[in-house]
Design a protein around this motif. Structure first.
Motif, PDB file in Angstrom:
ATOM      1  N   TYR A  59       0.842  -1.185   0.000  1.00 30.22           N
ATOM      2  CA  TYR A  59       0.000   0.000   0.000  1.00 30.22           C
ATOM      3  C   TYR A  59       0.882   1.241   0.000  1.00 30.22           C
ATOM      4  O   TYR A  59       2.096   1.151   0.189  1.00 30.22           O
ATOM      5  CB  TYR A  59      -0.971   0.015   1.195  1.00 30.22           C
ATOM      6  N   ARG A  75      -0.045   7.529  -1.537  1.00 28.19           N
ATOM      7  CA  ARG A  75      -0.610   8.194  -2.711  1.00 28.19           C
ATOM      8  C   ARG A  75      -0.556   7.243  -3.894  1.00 28.19           C
ATOM      9  O   ARG A  75       0.018   6.165  -3.812  1.00 28.19           O
ATOM     10  CB  ARG A  75       0.114   9.510  -3.015  1.00 28.19           C
ATOM     11  N   ASP A  76      -1.155   7.672  -5.008  1.00 25.36           N
ATOM     12  CA  ASP A  76      -1.230   6.752  -6.139  1.00 25.36           C
ATOM     13  C   ASP A  76       0.101   6.673  -6.882  1.00 25.36           C
ATOM     14  O   ASP A  76       0.991   7.489  -6.682  1.00 25.36           O
ATOM     15  CB  ASP A  76      -2.362   7.153  -7.081  1.00 25.36           C
ATOM     16  N   GLU A  79      -0.324  -2.720  -9.517  1.00 32.25           N
ATOM     17  CA  GLU A  79      -0.310  -1.273  -9.288  1.00 32.25           C
ATOM     18  C   GLU A  79      -1.137  -1.000  -8.039  1.00 32.25           C
ATOM     19  O   GLU A  79      -2.258  -1.523  -7.907  1.00 32.25           O
ATOM     20  CB  GLU A  79      -0.953  -0.524 -10.467  1.00 32.25           C
ATOM     21  N   THR A 117      -3.016   1.795  -5.590  1.00 37.32           N
ATOM     22  CA  THR A 117      -3.499   3.173  -5.622  1.00 37.32           C
ATOM     23  C   THR A 117      -3.640   3.758  -4.231  1.00 37.32           C
ATOM     24  O   THR A 117      -3.410   3.098  -3.226  1.00 37.32           O
ATOM     25  CB  THR A 117      -4.830   3.263  -6.373  1.00 37.32           C
ATOM     26  N   VAL A 118      -4.048   4.975  -4.225  1.00 36.18           N
ATOM     27  CA  VAL A 118      -4.008   5.788  -3.016  1.00 36.18           C
ATOM     28  C   VAL A 118      -4.931   5.300  -1.906  1.00 36.18           C
ATOM     29  O   VAL A 118      -6.005   4.766  -2.174  1.00 36.18           O
ATOM     30  CB  VAL A 118      -4.361   7.232  -3.405  1.00 36.18           C
TER      31      VAL A 118
END
Lengths: 287, 287
Positions: free
Chosen positions: A261, A264-265, A281, A283-284
């Motif tokens: 985690y 931010r993205d 990927e 993300t935020v």
């Protein structure tokens, strides 16, 4: 019986976990996999934040930080502000096995490396030198980049290991150290809890002992992704200004579950598992 | 309204907390109290493990480590392997306030100090040099001593701060860093949890992020002494060999309660509270 798992930060983590997977498939230990994977990122001259090809400090000198931790024994080895070695992760591992200490910095880290057979290598590439020259000539002389490689592995014997390597924020002050070589901040591994590694702005990550915190959350029962999310959430709640920076963490638990985690993205990580490499990927979080 | 509390490790902590108490009584902040108290131990040439008078490394050079943490903001500043400064805690505080980074090591830490007005001081005393010469001539060349000063303070505004300073294990390898300047290992402070500082064999303490762990235990509700005991117990359970070494920790919670514990007997700490200084001997835990 599984052949192991490897998890690594960022896009360059894909090639890294492939090398870790090869080491695991050959019967290597989790620590062998950590070293093999991180060396791939370090020796890739096109990566400007890790090892050979990394951006230099304000003086134009590449100073590298790296560390390893063995989750079976909690043994650790770390170096910071090391010069003249393209793959500092191997020096960090050597500190773990061959020094009466566990963390060597600056001139002393270099001296240890020479004493143990590491030659003096050119670490500054032409491209990194050019970027440094551009930075020197620019009016806005901020630092640049902090894409540490953090790599976690679980081997067939059920042992965890973690490693971290970086050339640090580009054009940093001489002697600057971030979270990467700091046990508990840049990395942590304990067979009884899990393993974690962080990347992003080290100056923020180390205020929260982010990797140790994630392992503590896993020890308390959270799955890896939830443990990472909880650590990112605490950081954002306690210091809301961290939302402007990237602070990300990956985790691997003793059962082989992986997660990650970020504050931010834009963060990503790679996972190798029994021959299957995946790329995630993340993300935020807005907790 | 209380005027504040200060807690410091070891017998030299008595003079240190007296200075911290004077700072608090004058309306100083917890951070002022940390710096004032630690400077007393650093500038005492008769102490061979902290600041001026500290034992040198294997080359006969004194290399010092220090760090501070502000529990209100989580701001930190740290230096390691710093040469030529008798009171490195003041350089660590200056890194916190005046650098874009938070941790500077080796030559870079020294350069930062000069740039910010710290002169080059002689740090090796005649007595420390004599001890080093004896060590060089002895057949059994082990390291010696690791009595870090860790100091915690709570001020009248309810803010916590922590600091740590050491010249490290005597006759250490050049560039060796222990737990003292590492946030979460040698020290930690968060107004929302408490403050803690560790002393003893840094190579073991940093494997457990001992100070952060103690603050986490206080955050979860344990009183300071119980939090320290729980951290020492975990260390002894996970690595039973730590029973051979001294690893000790002191803690101060947001309500001003102080405590401490150690993995073996012989540890002591001092507390200053509203003008009353006390000295506590802490004995062994066998959990």
């Amino acid at each position: 019986m599984h052949r192991g798992v490897a998890v690594a930060t960022w896009k360059f983590g894909q090639a890294a976990v492939a090398a870790s997977g090869a080491a695991l498939s050959d019967g290597g230990s989790a620590m062998d996999a950590v070293e093999a994977g991180i060396r791939v990122a370090e020796l890739d001259a096109s990566e400007h934040s890790v090892g050979y090809g990394g951006l230099p400090n304000e003086d134009g000198v590449v100073q590298m930080d790296a560390a390893v931790m063995d989750g079976a024994t909690l043994d650790v080895g770390a170096v910071a502000s090391l010069e003249g070695v393209r793959a500092p992760i191997s020096v960090a591992r050597r500190v773990m096995t061959d020094s009466r200490h566990v963390f060597l910095v600056g001139e002393g880290a270099g001296r240890f490396a020479r004493k143990h057979g590491f030659g003096v290598e050119e670490t500054l590439t032409d491209e990194a030198r050019r970027k440094w020259q551009e930075w020197r000539g620019s009016p806005n002389r901020n630092g640049d980049g902090h894409d540490t490689i953090g790599l976690l592995s679980l081997d067939a014997d059920g042992n965890l290991a973690a490693g971290c390597s970086t050339s640090g924020v580009g054009f940093k002050e001489v002697g600057r150290v971030g979270d990467s070589p700091l046990i508990g901040s840049g990395l942590y591994a304990d067979n009884e809890g899990g393993a974690a590694a962080a990347t992003g702005l080290g100056e923020e990550i180390l205020k929260f002992c982010m990797s140790f915190q994630v392992v503590e959350f896993m020890r308390a029962g959270l799955p890896p992704t939830e443990a990472c999310r909880a650590a990112a959430s605490r950081m954002l709640a306690r210091r809301p200004e961290t939302a402007e920076h990237m602070a990300a963490v990956v985790a691997l638990d003793p059962q082989g579950r992986a997660g990650g985690y970020a504050t931010r993205d834009g963060f990503s990580y790679a996972v190798w598992r029994d021959g299957e490499a995946t790329y995630t990927e993340v993300t935020v979080v807005r907790a």
